[in-house]
Design a protein around this motif. Structure first.
Motif, PDB file in Angstrom:
ATOM      1  N   GLN A  16       6.578  -2.001 -16.293  1.00 20.59           N
ATOM      2  CA  GLN A  16       7.713  -2.193 -15.179  1.00 20.59           C
ATOM      3  C   GLN A  16       6.806  -2.101 -13.890  1.00 20.59           C
ATOM      4  N   THR A  17       7.678  -1.863 -12.782  1.00 19.65           N
ATOM      5  CA  THR A  17       7.444  -1.939 -11.638  1.00 19.65           C
ATOM      6  C   THR A  17       6.221  -0.748 -11.428  1.00 19.65           C
ATOM      7  N   LEU A  18       5.240  -0.814 -10.796  1.00 12.18           N
ATOM      8  CA  LEU A  18       4.852   0.434 -10.138  1.00 12.18           C
ATOM      9  C   LEU A  18       5.184   0.708  -8.359  1.00 12.18           C
ATOM     10  N   SER A  19       5.568   1.554  -7.388  1.00 13.76           N
ATOM     11  CA  SER A  19       6.221   2.029  -6.595  1.00 13.76           C
ATOM     12  C   SER A  19       5.187   2.922  -5.869  1.00 13.76           C
ATOM     13  N   LEU A  20       4.507   2.832  -4.685  1.00 21.54           N
ATOM     14  CA  LEU A  20       3.791   4.333  -4.081  1.00 21.54           C
ATOM     15  C   LEU A  20       4.262   3.674  -2.350  1.00 21.54           C
ATOM     16  N   THR A  21       4.226   4.940  -1.423  1.00 21.76           N
ATOM     17  CA  THR A  21       4.766   4.913  -0.331  1.00 21.76           C
ATOM     18  C   THR A  21       3.692   5.388   0.425  1.00 21.76           C
ATOM     19  N   CYS A  22       3.427   4.877   1.462  1.00 24.90           N
ATOM     20  CA  CYS A  22       2.693   5.994   2.489  1.00 24.90           C
ATOM     21  C   CYS A  22       2.843   5.735   3.510  1.00 24.90           C
ATOM     22  N   THR A  23       3.091   7.574   3.863  1.00 27.15           N
ATOM     23  CA  THR A  23       3.665   8.131   5.397  1.00 27.15           C
ATOM     24  C   THR A  23       2.627   8.417   6.245  1.00 27.15           C
ATOM     25  N   VAL A  24       2.732   8.140   7.376  1.00 26.55           N
ATOM     26  CA  VAL A  24       1.339   7.960   8.433  1.00 26.55           C
ATOM     27  C   VAL A  24       1.869   8.667   9.338  1.00 26.55           C
ATOM     28  N   SER A  25       1.372   9.680   9.868  1.00 20.40           N
ATOM     29  CA  SER A  25       1.355  10.619  10.826  1.00 20.40           C
ATOM     30  C   SER A  25       0.557  10.912  12.312  1.00 20.40           C
ATOM     31  N   GLY A  26       0.626  10.690  13.081  1.00 20.90           N
ATOM     32  CA  GLY A  26      -0.481  11.089  14.116  1.00 20.90           C
ATOM     33  C   GLY A  26      -0.618   9.692  14.276  1.00 20.90           C
ATOM     34  N   GLY A  27      -0.188   8.496  14.666  1.00 16.06           N
ATOM     35  CA  GLY A  27      -0.259   6.995  14.591  1.00 16.06           C
ATOM     36  C   GLY A  27       0.857   6.399  13.978  1.00 16.06           C
ATOM     37  N   THR A  69       2.476  -8.340  -6.099  1.00 20.92           N
ATOM     38  CA  THR A  69       1.939  -7.421  -5.755  1.00 20.92           C
ATOM     39  C   THR A  69       2.816  -7.688  -4.069  1.00 20.92           C
ATOM     40  N   SER A  70       3.517  -6.752  -3.436  1.00 26.87           N
ATOM     41  CA  SER A  70       4.313  -6.144  -2.535  1.00 26.87           C
ATOM     42  C   SER A  70       4.143  -5.448  -1.718  1.00 26.87           C
ATOM     43  N   ILE A  71       3.534  -5.793  -0.804  1.00 29.26           N
ATOM     44  CA  ILE A  71       3.858  -4.284   0.645  1.00 29.26           C
ATOM     45  C   ILE A  71       5.522  -4.910   1.513  1.00 29.26           C
ATOM     46  N   SER A  72       5.558  -3.847   1.935  1.00 28.64           N
ATOM     47  CA  SER A  72       7.210  -4.292   2.289  1.00 28.64           C
ATOM     48  C   SER A  72       6.577  -2.167   3.777  1.00 28.64           C
ATOM     49  N   VAL A  87       3.361  -4.023 -14.997  1.00 23.81           N
ATOM     50  CA  VAL A  87       2.095  -3.382 -14.762  1.00 23.81           C
ATOM     51  C   VAL A  87       1.459  -3.189 -16.829  1.00 23.81           C
ATOM     52  N   THR A  88       0.428  -3.305 -17.203  1.00 25.66           N
ATOM     53  CA  THR A  88      -0.380  -3.130 -17.988  1.00 25.66           C
ATOM     54  C   THR A  88      -0.911  -1.580 -17.850  1.00 25.66           C
ATOM     55  N   PRO A  89      -1.747  -1.291 -19.007  1.00 25.97           N
ATOM     56  CA  PRO A  89      -2.899  -0.055 -18.679  1.00 25.97           C
ATOM     57  C   PRO A  89      -4.081  -0.160 -18.112  1.00 25.97           C
ATOM     58  N   GLU A  90      -4.087  -1.297 -17.974  1.00 20.71           N
ATOM     59  CA  GLU A  90      -5.609  -1.914 -17.349  1.00 20.71           C
ATOM     60  C   GLU A  90      -5.523  -1.208 -15.419  1.00 20.71           C
ATOM     61  N   GLY A 112      -6.057   8.212   2.661  1.00 21.04           N
ATOM     62  CA  GLY A 112      -5.493   9.262   1.752  1.00 21.04           C
ATOM     63  C   GLY A 112      -5.865   9.906   1.301  1.00 21.04           C
ATOM     64  N   GLN A 113      -5.437  11.087   0.795  1.00 24.71           N
ATOM     65  CA  GLN A 113      -6.179  11.885  -0.312  1.00 24.71           C
ATOM     66  C   GLN A 113      -6.181  10.986  -1.959  1.00 24.71           C
ATOM     67  N   GLY A 114      -5.210  10.100  -1.788  1.00 23.05           N
ATOM     68  CA  GLY A 114      -5.080   9.219  -3.361  1.00 23.05           C
ATOM     69  C   GLY A 114      -4.252   9.649  -4.279  1.00 23.05           C
ATOM     70  N   THR A 115      -3.506   8.995  -5.147  1.00 24.12           N
ATOM     71  CA  THR A 115      -3.088   9.545  -5.856  1.00 24.12           C
ATOM     72  C   THR A 115      -2.634   9.313  -7.358  1.00 24.12           C
ATOM     73  N   GLN A 116      -3.387   9.027  -8.293  1.00 29.12           N
ATOM     74  CA  GLN A 116      -3.429   9.220  -9.731  1.00 29.12           C
ATOM     75  C   GLN A 116      -2.367   8.662 -10.697  1.00 29.12           C
ATOM     76  N   VAL A 117      -2.608   7.706 -11.082  1.00 21.36           N
ATOM     77  CA  VAL A 117      -0.948   6.705 -11.030  1.00 21.36           C
ATOM     78  C   VAL A 117      -1.503   6.346 -12.811  1.00 21.36           C
ATOM     79  N   THR A 118      -0.573   6.325 -13.639  1.00 17.99           N
ATOM     80  CA  THR A 118      -0.932   6.386 -15.073  1.00 17.99           C
ATOM     81  C   THR A 118      -0.710   5.009 -16.181  1.00 17.99           C
ATOM     82  N   VAL A 119      -0.376   4.002 -16.268  1.00 18.72           N
ATOM     83  CA  VAL A 119      -0.094   3.549 -17.363  1.00 18.72           C
ATOM     84  C   VAL A 119       0.406   3.910 -18.606  1.00 18.72           C
ATOM     85  N   SER A 120       1.429   4.439 -18.880  1.00 18.55           N
ATOM     86  CA  SER A 120       1.351   4.193 -20.539  1.00 18.55           C
ATOM     87  C   SER A 120       2.186   4.777 -21.003  1.00 18.55           C
ATOM     88  N   SER A 121       2.943   4.566 -22.097  1.00 22.38           N
ATOM     89  CA  SER A 121       3.916   4.462 -23.144  1.00 22.38           C
ATOM     90  C   SER A 121       4.435   5.892 -23.502  1.00 22.38           C
TER      91      SER A 121
END
Length: 121
Positions: A16-27, A69-72, A87-90, A112-121
């Motif tokens: 599948q496709t992993l999708s993450l968003t980064c929200t910026v404040s203060g700038g 990879t795609s960044i928008s 994505v794969t488990p790697e 950012g503080q980071g976010t854990q993403v696990t690729v698994s069935s």
């Protein structure tokens, strides 16, 4: 004070496709000479720069990940988004967004503080 916050699903199915968003404040993500990066750290491994969105809207990618990879960005929301396909488990890792002044893809002044993403069935 610039703050960055990652958001997105913590579990993604293989192929599948992993999708993450980064929200910026203060700038603003359009402030000149700043670049907004995605970095990841797989378990037991070092940091890996994945790519960046520039203040101008240009994008830059790690050669090893460029094909997947795609960044928008959404300037109205002051957000930038990572999509990583097939994505794969790697691809399991802690994913971070961060700001750099462009002098190096490996020097960041805000994270950012980071976010854990696990690729698994």
């Amino acid at each position: 004070q610039v703050q960055l916050q990652e958001s997105g699903p913590g579990l993604v199915l293989p192929s599948q496709t992993l999708s993450l968003t980064c929200t910026v404040s203060g700038g603003s993500i359009t402030t000149i000479y700043y670049y907004w990066s995605w970095i990841r750290q797989p378990p037991g491994k070092g940091l890996e720069w994945m790519g960046a969105s520039a203040y101008s809207g240009s994008t830059y990618y790690s050669p090893s990940l460029k094909s997947r990879t795609s960044i928008s960005r959404d300037t109205s929301k002051n957000q930038f988004t990572l999509q990583l396909s097939s994505v794969t488990p790697e691809d399991t890792a802690v994913y971070y967004c961060a700001r750099t002044d462009g002098s190096s893809w490996y020097v960041y002044d805000y994270w950012g503080q980071g976010t854990q993403v696990t690729v698994s069935s």
